[in-house]
Design a protein around this motif. Structure first.
Motif, PDB file in Angstrom:
ATOM      1  N   PHE A   7       1.008  -0.816   0.035  1.00  0.00           N
ATOM      2  CA  PHE A   7      -0.385   0.097  -0.108  1.00  0.00           C
ATOM      3  C   PHE A   7       0.921   0.936   0.140  1.00  0.00           C
ATOM      4  CE2 PHE A   7      -2.133   3.491   2.218  1.00  0.00           C
ATOM      5  CZ  PHE A   7      -3.492   3.782   1.636  1.00  0.00           C
ATOM      6  N   THR A   8       1.896   1.342   0.924  1.00  0.00           N
ATOM      7  CA  THR A   8       2.547   2.406   0.978  1.00  0.00           C
ATOM      8  C   THR A   8       3.277   2.847  -0.003  1.00  0.00           C
ATOM      9  OG1 THR A   8       3.073   2.220   3.280  1.00  0.00           O
ATOM     10  CG2 THR A   8       4.584   3.587   2.398  1.00  0.00           C
ATOM     11  N   ALA A   9       3.739   1.808  -0.930  1.00  0.00           N
ATOM     12  CA  ALA A   9       4.432   2.033  -2.393  1.00  0.00           C
ATOM     13  C   ALA A   9       4.150   2.729  -3.263  1.00  0.00           C
ATOM     14  CB  ALA A   9       5.419   0.731  -2.711  1.00  0.00           C
ATOM     15  N   ILE A  10       2.487   1.905  -3.321  1.00  0.00           N
ATOM     16  CA  ILE A  10       1.490   2.458  -4.100  1.00  0.00           C
ATOM     17  C   ILE A  10       1.243   4.004  -3.952  1.00  0.00           C
ATOM     18  CG2 ILE A  10      -0.997   2.283  -5.281  1.00  0.00           C
ATOM     19  CD1 ILE A  10      -0.558  -0.615  -3.877  1.00  0.00           C
ATOM     20  N   VAL A  11       0.468   4.184  -2.836  1.00  0.00           N
ATOM     21  CA  VAL A  11       0.703   6.119  -2.605  1.00  0.00           C
ATOM     22  C   VAL A  11       1.505   6.495  -3.075  1.00  0.00           C
ATOM     23  CG1 VAL A  11       0.438   7.727  -0.623  1.00  0.00           C
ATOM     24  CG2 VAL A  11      -1.461   5.325  -0.771  1.00  0.00           C
ATOM     25  N   LEU A  12       2.682   5.719  -2.479  1.00  0.00           N
ATOM     26  CA  LEU A  12       4.254   7.197  -2.858  1.00  0.00           C
ATOM     27  C   LEU A  12       4.216   7.154  -4.789  1.00  0.00           C
ATOM     28  CD1 LEU A  12       6.831   5.697  -0.565  1.00  0.00           C
ATOM     29  CD2 LEU A  12       6.323   8.058  -1.053  1.00  0.00           C
ATOM     30  N   SER A  13       3.877   6.264  -5.094  1.00  0.00           N
ATOM     31  CA  SER A  13       4.471   5.549  -6.477  1.00  0.00           C
ATOM     32  C   SER A  13       3.157   6.509  -6.639  1.00  0.00           C
ATOM     33  CB  SER A  13       4.165   4.332  -7.399  1.00  0.00           C
ATOM     34  OG  SER A  13       4.267   4.657  -8.970  1.00  0.00           O
ATOM     35  N   GLY A  14       2.413   6.977  -7.195  1.00  0.00           N
ATOM     36  CA  GLY A  14       1.329   7.491  -7.830  1.00  0.00           C
ATOM     37  C   GLY A  14       1.128   8.966  -7.321  1.00  0.00           C
ATOM     38  N   ILE A  15       1.801   9.684  -5.562  1.00  0.00           N
ATOM     39  CA  ILE A  15       2.264  11.079  -5.778  1.00  0.00           C
ATOM     40  C   ILE A  15       3.073  11.815  -6.242  1.00  0.00           C
ATOM     41  CG2 ILE A  15       3.113  11.959  -3.735  1.00  0.00           C
ATOM     42  CD1 ILE A  15       1.356  10.353  -1.589  1.00  0.00           C
ATOM     43  N   LEU A  16       4.459  10.713  -6.359  1.00  0.00           N
ATOM     44  CA  LEU A  16       5.302  10.654  -7.905  1.00  0.00           C
ATOM     45  C   LEU A  16       5.387  10.852  -8.998  1.00  0.00           C
ATOM     46  CD1 LEU A  16       8.331   8.499  -5.596  1.00  0.00           C
ATOM     47  CD2 LEU A  16       7.778  10.864  -4.976  1.00  0.00           C
ATOM     48  N   ASP A  17       4.735  10.105  -9.118  1.00  0.00           N
ATOM     49  CA  ASP A  17       3.742  10.181 -10.642  1.00  0.00           C
ATOM     50  C   ASP A  17       3.510  11.894 -11.147  1.00  0.00           C
ATOM     51  OD1 ASP A  17       5.804   8.262 -11.452  1.00  0.00           O
ATOM     52  OD2 ASP A  17       3.262   6.858 -12.032  1.00  0.00           O
ATOM     53  N   GLU A  18       2.343  11.976 -10.072  1.00  0.00           N
ATOM     54  CA  GLU A  18       1.175  13.394 -10.130  1.00  0.00           C
ATOM     55  C   GLU A  18       2.173  14.299 -10.207  1.00  0.00           C
ATOM     56  OE1 GLU A  18      -2.501  13.975 -10.946  1.00  0.00           O
ATOM     57  OE2 GLU A  18      -2.010  12.134 -10.904  1.00  0.00           O
ATOM     58  N   LEU A  19       3.057  14.697  -9.358  1.00  0.00           N
ATOM     59  CA  LEU A  19       4.104  15.651  -8.968  1.00  0.00           C
ATOM     60  C   LEU A  19       5.227  15.893 -10.074  1.00  0.00           C
ATOM     61  CD1 LEU A  19       4.666  15.804  -5.501  1.00  0.00           C
ATOM     62  CD2 LEU A  19       3.933  17.505  -6.451  1.00  0.00           C
ATOM     63  N   GLY A  20       4.855  14.714 -11.183  1.00  0.00           N
ATOM     64  CA  GLY A  20       6.164  15.148 -12.561  1.00  0.00           C
ATOM     65  C   GLY A  20       7.778  14.594 -11.742  1.00  0.00           C
TER      66      GLY A  20
END
Length: 222
Positions: free
Chosen positions: A194-207
């Protein structure tokens, strides 16, 4: 735009988790919970892989904990501080801050809450988890408060999370199916689930993400 301004924009816009991860909100019966995704410039030690993440400040960190191996749910996993909402919590933001203080000794007066990012299901423990995005405006010391809850509290350099050499994919076999998800190797830990999924989504969304080898398998540390 600096990191704080980007995070403010992210908090205002939110994340379409369905598009980012393919995960849908769980049923209403799921128990509400919240985690604190706390970014900040926490020390003068630059990331080891700062050159691999040109869009990320070298001194930007995120607060993580490694859960105790004796816990019933998600033992030994790296996670954001947080937990289930209690009846005494005013809202999910209050729950995330309370749990973070209990787990890490965080002085929540130094945290600027930027907003929430929308809930995600955590089926294993039947929770619907809301990430609360925060900025550590006045950093203070953090530590393991209760060894029965946490084994480690640490600050992960965001540039090291972004670095392609530290990214990979986990493969989990359950019920005859293989579930694949993002993983990060940082500070001697593997961040997955779960934590990696959230981190990955945030990093992608921020560019902030850069291309990485999605075929590189990372062993799950049981």
């Amino acid at each position: 735009m600096d990191a704080l301004a980007q995070l403010r924009t992210l908090a205002a816009d939110g994340i379409d988790w369905r598009a980012a991860t393919g995960r849908l909100p769980a049923a209403d019966a799921s128990r509400p919970a919240a985690v604190l995704v706390l970014f900040g410039r926490l020390d003068d030690v630059p990331a080891e892989h700062a050159g691999d993440a040109p869009a990320v400040p070298a001194d930007l960190d995120v607060l993580l904990v490694r859960r105790a191996s004796t816990l019933r749910h998600h033992p030994g996993q790296v996670a954001f501080p947080g937990g289930r909402m209690d009846p005494t919590d005013d809202d999910l933001v209050a729950a995330a801050l309370r749990e973070a203080e209990e787990e890490t000794g965080l002085d929540t007066d130094g945290v600027e809450v930027l907003g929430t990012l929308g809930a995600l299901p955590l089926p294993v423990s039947d929770h619907l988890v809301t990430p609360v995005l925060g900025w550590w405006a006045r950093p203070t010391d953090v530590r393991v408060v209760d060894r029965g809850e946490s084994a480690q509290v640490f600050r992960a350099p965001v540039a090291d999370l972004v670095a392609p050499a530290n990214r990979g994919t986990t493969a989990l076999e359950r019920g005859g199916r293989t579930y694949r998800g993002p993983a990060f190797e940082v500070a001697g830990n593997v961040v997955w689930g779960f934590t990696a999924i959230v981190l990955s989504g945030i990093l992608d969304e921020l560019g902030w993400s850069v291309p990485w080898d999605r075929d590189r398998l990372v062993d799950i540390p049981w």
